[in-house]
Design a protein around this motif. Structure first.
Motif, PDB file in Angstrom:
ATOM      1  N   VAL A   7      31.018  12.073  49.683  1.00 14.23           N
ATOM      2  CA  VAL A   7      31.227  10.783  49.027  1.00 14.23           C
ATOM      3  C   VAL A   7      32.718  10.451  48.989  1.00 14.23           C
ATOM      4  O   VAL A   7      33.136   9.328  49.298  1.00 14.23           O
ATOM      5  CB  VAL A   7      30.632  10.777  47.604  1.00 14.23           C
TER       6      VAL A   7
ATOM      7  N   ALA B 230      24.685  -1.659  52.748  1.00 22.15           N
ATOM      8  CA  ALA B 230      25.568  -1.302  53.849  1.00 22.15           C
ATOM      9  C   ALA B 230      26.000  -2.507  54.678  1.00 22.15           C
ATOM     10  O   ALA B 230      26.832  -2.367  55.577  1.00 22.15           O
ATOM     11  CB  ALA B 230      24.893  -0.275  54.756  1.00 22.15           C
TER      12      ALA B 230
ATOM     13  N   CYS C  36      20.980   4.846  50.435  1.00 21.89           N
ATOM     14  CA  CYS C  36      21.567   4.366  51.687  1.00 21.89           C
ATOM     15  C   CYS C  36      21.916   5.558  52.567  1.00 21.89           C
ATOM     16  O   CYS C  36      22.633   6.462  52.134  1.00 21.89           O
ATOM     17  CB  CYS C  36      22.810   3.528  51.406  1.00 21.89           C
TER      18      CYS C  36
ATOM     19  N   VAL D 181      28.396   1.707  53.335  1.00 24.76           N
ATOM     20  CA  VAL D 181      28.324   1.061  52.016  1.00 24.76           C
ATOM     21  C   VAL D 181      29.727   0.870  51.451  1.00 24.76           C
ATOM     22  O   VAL D 181      30.080  -0.213  50.965  1.00 24.76           O
ATOM     23  CB  VAL D 181      27.461   1.888  51.049  1.00 24.76           C
ATOM     24  N   MET D 182      30.538   1.907  51.509  1.00 21.13           N
ATOM     25  CA  MET D 182      31.895   1.803  50.965  1.00 21.13           C
ATOM     26  C   MET D 182      32.729   0.788  51.732  1.00 21.13           C
ATOM     27  O   MET D 182      33.509   0.022  51.139  1.00 21.13           O
ATOM     28  CB  MET D 182      32.567   3.172  50.972  1.00 21.13           C
TER      29      MET D 182
ATOM     30  N   THR E 180      25.838   7.250  41.329  1.00 22.15           N
ATOM     31  CA  THR E 180      24.987   7.696  42.414  1.00 22.15           C
ATOM     32  C   THR E 180      24.585   9.137  42.142  1.00 22.15           C
ATOM     33  O   THR E 180      25.070   9.756  41.193  1.00 22.15           O
ATOM     34  CB  THR E 180      25.682   7.536  43.776  1.00 22.15           C
TER      35      THR E 180
ATOM     36  N   VAL F   5      23.118   3.667  45.449  1.00 22.23           N
ATOM     37  CA  VAL F   5      23.822   4.061  46.670  1.00 22.23           C
ATOM     38  C   VAL F   5      23.162   5.266  47.342  1.00 22.23           C
ATOM     39  O   VAL F   5      23.163   5.388  48.578  1.00 22.23           O
ATOM     40  CB  VAL F   5      25.304   4.357  46.346  1.00 22.23           C
ATOM     41  N   GLN F   6      22.546   6.148  46.567  1.00 14.40           N
ATOM     42  CA  GLN F   6      21.948   7.352  47.157  1.00 14.40           C
ATOM     43  C   GLN F   6      20.798   7.028  48.104  1.00 14.40           C
ATOM     44  O   GLN F   6      20.386   7.875  48.893  1.00 14.40           O
ATOM     45  CB  GLN F   6      21.484   8.324  46.069  1.00 14.40           C
TER      46      GLN F   6
ATOM     47  N   THR G 298      20.240  13.848  49.015  1.00 18.04           N
ATOM     48  CA  THR G 298      21.458  13.260  48.454  1.00 18.04           C
ATOM     49  C   THR G 298      22.701  13.945  49.018  1.00 18.04           C
ATOM     50  O   THR G 298      22.668  15.122  49.382  1.00 18.04           O
ATOM     51  CB  THR G 298      21.453  13.390  46.919  1.00 18.04           C
TER      52      THR G 298
ATOM     53  N   ASP H 233      23.832   5.702  55.205  1.00 19.63           N
ATOM     54  CA  ASP H 233      25.228   5.715  55.658  1.00 19.63           C
ATOM     55  C   ASP H 233      26.129   5.278  54.515  1.00 19.63           C
ATOM     56  O   ASP H 233      26.422   4.096  54.352  1.00 19.63           O
ATOM     57  CB  ASP H 233      25.392   4.793  56.870  1.00 19.63           C
ATOM     58  N   ILE H 234      26.562   6.243  53.697  1.00 21.92           N
ATOM     59  CA  ILE H 234      27.376   5.898  52.532  1.00 21.92           C
ATOM     60  C   ILE H 234      28.738   5.364  52.962  1.00 21.92           C
ATOM     61  O   ILE H 234      29.346   4.548  52.261  1.00 21.92           O
ATOM     62  CB  ILE H 234      27.502   7.102  51.582  1.00 21.92           C
TER      63      ILE H 234
ATOM     64  N   ALA I 128      33.956   9.339  52.379  1.00 25.26           N
ATOM     65  CA  ALA I 128      33.527   7.971  52.682  1.00 25.26           C
ATOM     66  C   ALA I 128      34.383   6.944  51.959  1.00 25.26           C
ATOM     67  O   ALA I 128      34.744   5.900  52.523  1.00 25.26           O
ATOM     68  CB  ALA I 128      32.064   7.798  52.314  1.00 25.26           C
TER      69      ALA I 128
END
Length: 254
Positions: A171, A98, A119, A125-126, A143, A116-117, A165, A121-122, A174
């Motif tokens: 997702v 992130a 994290c 991350v993006m 993910t 990624v799962q 998840t 705060d997805i 995000a």
């Protein structure tokens, strides 16, 4: 739970699992092979985000021998295993997905298999991926989605003990808010089978996929009840463990 404490627990769980990870990561390897088949013909500056023990990082080095390559992971124990196995020809970097520790527009390929799962705060991350990718750069990601390890949650009647998840819609939101675009996405369920509960739990704990809970106490009665519940789900192949996988190819627009 504060973000720093969550990250510390994840780093500890995966560092502890690092020596046995490769021997037990059957599901992770098979899911990663599907991601591998989506990769581009060429890349010059690559980050393996959530590199673990470096298995995929080393394969990326062999596939793109002229590329600058970094393996990033939050768990120092994983990175130590990677260094021991593959040496210093790859840049091993401890860090958080992130808050990627790379310059803006400095990468043309992000590879990330089942990281990624972890994290919280997805969206962050993006946005981090968007920042480090050059225009036209790509991220190839697997993910996990909600429903993953549902059989284990049912057996123990403690779903809060397992990884929580996101769903596919969150997702997608995000990704859209980050500025990245989705070139390709595939959602599917991968199911693996084990002979008994001990083997199931070894497959989960052995790859760091279960976090120890403070003051948790499991009795023999708890274990017997979990075994009995899990037996209700037994198939001819064994006790099932399901991974709800999302495979993504993302692009930073030109």
């Amino acid at each position: 739970m504060c973000e720093d404490n969550w990250q510390a627990r994840v780093a500890h769980a995966f560092s502890r699992a690092a020596p046995r990870y490769d021997a037990l990561a059957t599901a992770q390897r098979q899911i990663g092979e599907g991601l591998w088949n989506t990769l581009p013909a060429s890349a010059t500056r690559i980050v393996d985000m959530g590199c673990g023990t470096g298995y995929w990082t080393q394969r990326l080095a062999e596939r793109y021998p002229a590329a600058q390559l970094a393996g990033l992971d939050i768990a120092p124990g994983m990175l130590e295993q990677a260094r021991q196995r593959y040496g210093e020809g790859i840049h091993w970097q401890q860090g958080d997905a992130a808050a990627l520790p790379f310059s803006e527009c400095s990468v043309d390929l992000v590879f990330s298999n089942l990281a990624v799962q972890w994290c919280r705060d997805i969206g962050a991350v993006m946005k981090a991926i968007y920042r480090v990718l050059e225009p036209g750069g790509h991220a190839h990601i697997t993910t996990l989605l909600s429903g993953t390890l549902a059989e284990i949650a049912f057996a123990w009647q403690r779903p809060e003990a397992l990884l929580q998840t996101p769903n596919q819609i969150s997702v997608a939101v995000a990704i859209a808010e980050s500025g990245l675009t989705i070139n390709r996405q595939t959602a599917n369920v991968e199911r693996y089978y084990y002979p008994d509960l001990n083997a199931v739990m070894a497959s989960i704990k052995g790859v760091g996929a279960q976090l120890a809970r403070p003051q948790a106490h499991i009795t023999r009665r708890d274990i017997a009840a979990a075994k009995a519940r899990y037996e209700q789900l037994r198939q001819p192949e064994g006790l099932p463990v399901s991974y709800h996988c999302l495979t993504l190819t993302l692009e930073k627009p030109q």
